[in-house]
Design a protein around this motif. Structure first.
Motif, PDB file in Angstrom:
ATOM      1  N   ASP A 136     -69.120   2.726  43.252  1.00 40.22           N
ATOM      2  CA  ASP A 136     -68.979   3.164  44.798  1.00 40.22           C
ATOM      3  C   ASP A 136     -70.137   4.205  45.057  1.00 40.22           C
ATOM      4  N   ASP A 137     -70.353   4.428  46.391  1.00 40.19           N
ATOM      5  CA  ASP A 137     -71.311   5.249  46.960  1.00 40.19           C
ATOM      6  C   ASP A 137     -72.757   4.708  46.879  1.00 40.19           C
ATOM      7  N   ALA A 138     -72.782   3.543  46.824  1.00 37.17           N
ATOM      8  CA  ALA A 138     -74.294   2.734  46.631  1.00 37.17           C
ATOM      9  C   ALA A 138     -74.766   3.614  45.243  1.00 37.17           C
ATOM     10  N   THR A 139     -74.029   3.594  44.008  1.00 36.77           N
ATOM     11  CA  THR A 139     -74.679   4.111  42.778  1.00 36.77           C
ATOM     12  C   THR A 139     -74.813   3.445  41.579  1.00 36.77           C
ATOM     13  N   GLY A 140     -75.350   3.716  40.507  1.00 32.44           N
ATOM     14  CA  GLY A 140     -75.134   2.917  39.554  1.00 32.44           C
ATOM     15  C   GLY A 140     -76.251   1.838  39.614  1.00 32.44           C
ATOM     16  N   HIS A 141     -76.248   0.634  38.633  1.00 31.37           N
ATOM     17  CA  HIS A 141     -77.088  -0.436  38.610  1.00 31.37           C
ATOM     18  C   HIS A 141     -77.439  -1.067  40.111  1.00 31.37           C
ATOM     19  N   ARG A 142     -78.424  -1.359  40.639  1.00 32.06           N
ATOM     20  CA  ARG A 142     -78.488  -2.020  42.027  1.00 32.06           C
ATOM     21  C   ARG A 142     -79.457  -3.310  41.768  1.00 32.06           C
ATOM     22  N   ALA A 143     -78.856  -4.379  42.264  1.00 35.94           N
ATOM     23  CA  ALA A 143     -79.722  -5.403  42.315  1.00 35.94           C
ATOM     24  C   ALA A 143     -79.867  -5.797  43.902  1.00 35.94           C
ATOM     25  N   GLN A 144     -81.012  -6.385  44.146  1.00 33.36           N
ATOM     26  CA  GLN A 144     -81.440  -6.754  45.520  1.00 33.36           C
ATOM     27  C   GLN A 144     -81.948  -8.014  45.701  1.00 33.36           C
ATOM     28  N   TRP A 145     -81.920  -8.548  46.645  1.00 32.85           N
ATOM     29  CA  TRP A 145     -82.322  -9.974  47.126  1.00 32.85           C
ATOM     30  C   TRP A 145     -82.645 -10.229  48.305  1.00 32.85           C
ATOM     31  N   GLU A 146     -84.083 -10.865  48.394  1.00 36.53           N
ATOM     32  CA  GLU A 146     -84.613 -11.166  49.732  1.00 36.53           C
ATOM     33  C   GLU A 146     -84.528 -12.498  50.314  1.00 36.53           C
ATOM     34  N   GLY A 147     -83.704 -13.151  49.462  1.00 36.46           N
ATOM     35  CA  GLY A 147     -83.306 -14.472  49.886  1.00 36.46           C
ATOM     36  C   GLY A 147     -81.906 -15.032  49.238  1.00 36.46           C
ATOM     37  N   ASP A 148     -81.633 -16.039  49.148  1.00 28.62           N
ATOM     38  CA  ASP A 148     -80.336 -16.602  48.630  1.00 28.62           C
ATOM     39  C   ASP A 148     -80.077 -16.374  47.124  1.00 28.62           C
ATOM     40  N   ASP A 149     -78.881 -16.253  46.594  1.00 25.88           N
ATOM     41  CA  ASP A 149     -78.709 -16.123  45.225  1.00 25.88           C
ATOM     42  C   ASP A 149     -77.614 -16.778  44.668  1.00 25.88           C
ATOM     43  N   ALA A 150     -77.693 -17.891  44.004  1.00 25.13           N
ATOM     44  CA  ALA A 150     -76.476 -18.534  43.574  1.00 25.13           C
ATOM     45  C   ALA A 150     -75.748 -18.208  42.531  1.00 25.13           C
ATOM     46  N   TRP A 151     -76.282 -16.996  41.474  1.00 31.65           N
ATOM     47  CA  TRP A 151     -75.655 -16.396  40.554  1.00 31.65           C
ATOM     48  C   TRP A 151     -76.193 -14.893  40.297  1.00 31.65           C
ATOM     49  N   TRP A 152     -75.259 -13.938  40.867  1.00 31.17           N
ATOM     50  CA  TRP A 152     -75.481 -12.667  40.574  1.00 31.17           C
ATOM     51  C   TRP A 152     -75.576 -12.149  39.099  1.00 31.17           C
ATOM     52  N   GLY A 153     -75.032 -13.025  38.366  1.00 32.59           N
ATOM     53  CA  GLY A 153     -75.109 -12.537  37.118  1.00 32.59           C
ATOM     54  C   GLY A 153     -76.485 -12.396  36.543  1.00 32.59           C
TER      55      GLY A 153
END
Length: 136
Positions: free
Chosen positions: A57-74
């Motif tokens: 919560d509060d945009a903390t912890g591990h962050r993932a970021q994508w500029e395009g589509d992503d079929a699997w966040w894992g």
């Protein structure tokens, strides 16, 4: 019998009541804005043009970021683990993000317009993929 010239101590005067209500209002306002301020500061870590997800919560912890589509966040360490998400896309024909419950864009959940973020209202740990789109 009470002396009419002396204050009745059983009742607060109007000034005390107004002061109490003002204090209560300020505390209530602070309680509702602190999470927004904390998350708002962290949201700035998401680069312009990207969709970002945080593990806490509060945009903390591990962050993932994508500029395009992503079929699997894992593969970015976010499999069913997003607690905060933010569409920091730029104005473009496809600046809306469609969020899906499952990998490979299965099980449509909702869309996020550019600039929109979700934190405390998130249905935590349920999302696995996204697509940039022109609208939903």
């Amino acid at each position: 019998m009470r002396d009419p010239s002396s204050p009745d101590r059983r009742h607060a005067d109007r000034g005390d009541l107004c002061e109490l209500l003002a204090t209560f209002g300020a505390v209530a306002l602070l309680a509702t804005t602190v999470p927004a301020i904390a998350a708002g500061t962290a949201l700035g870590d998401c680069p312009s043009g990207y969709f970002c997800a945080w593990a806490d919560d509060d945009a903390t912890g591990h962050r993932a970021q994508w500029e395009g589509d992503d079929a699997w966040w894992g593969d970015d360490g976010m499999h069913d683990n997003a607690e905060t998400i933010y569409n920091n896309g730029v104005e473009h024909s496809e600046d809306v993000v469609a969020i899906y419950y499952d990998v490979n864009y299965k099980g449509f959940a909702f869309c996020m317009d550019r600039g929109e973020w979700l934190d405390w209202s998130m249905d935590d740990n349920d999302y696995d993929s996204h697509l940039w789109t022109s609208g939903c």
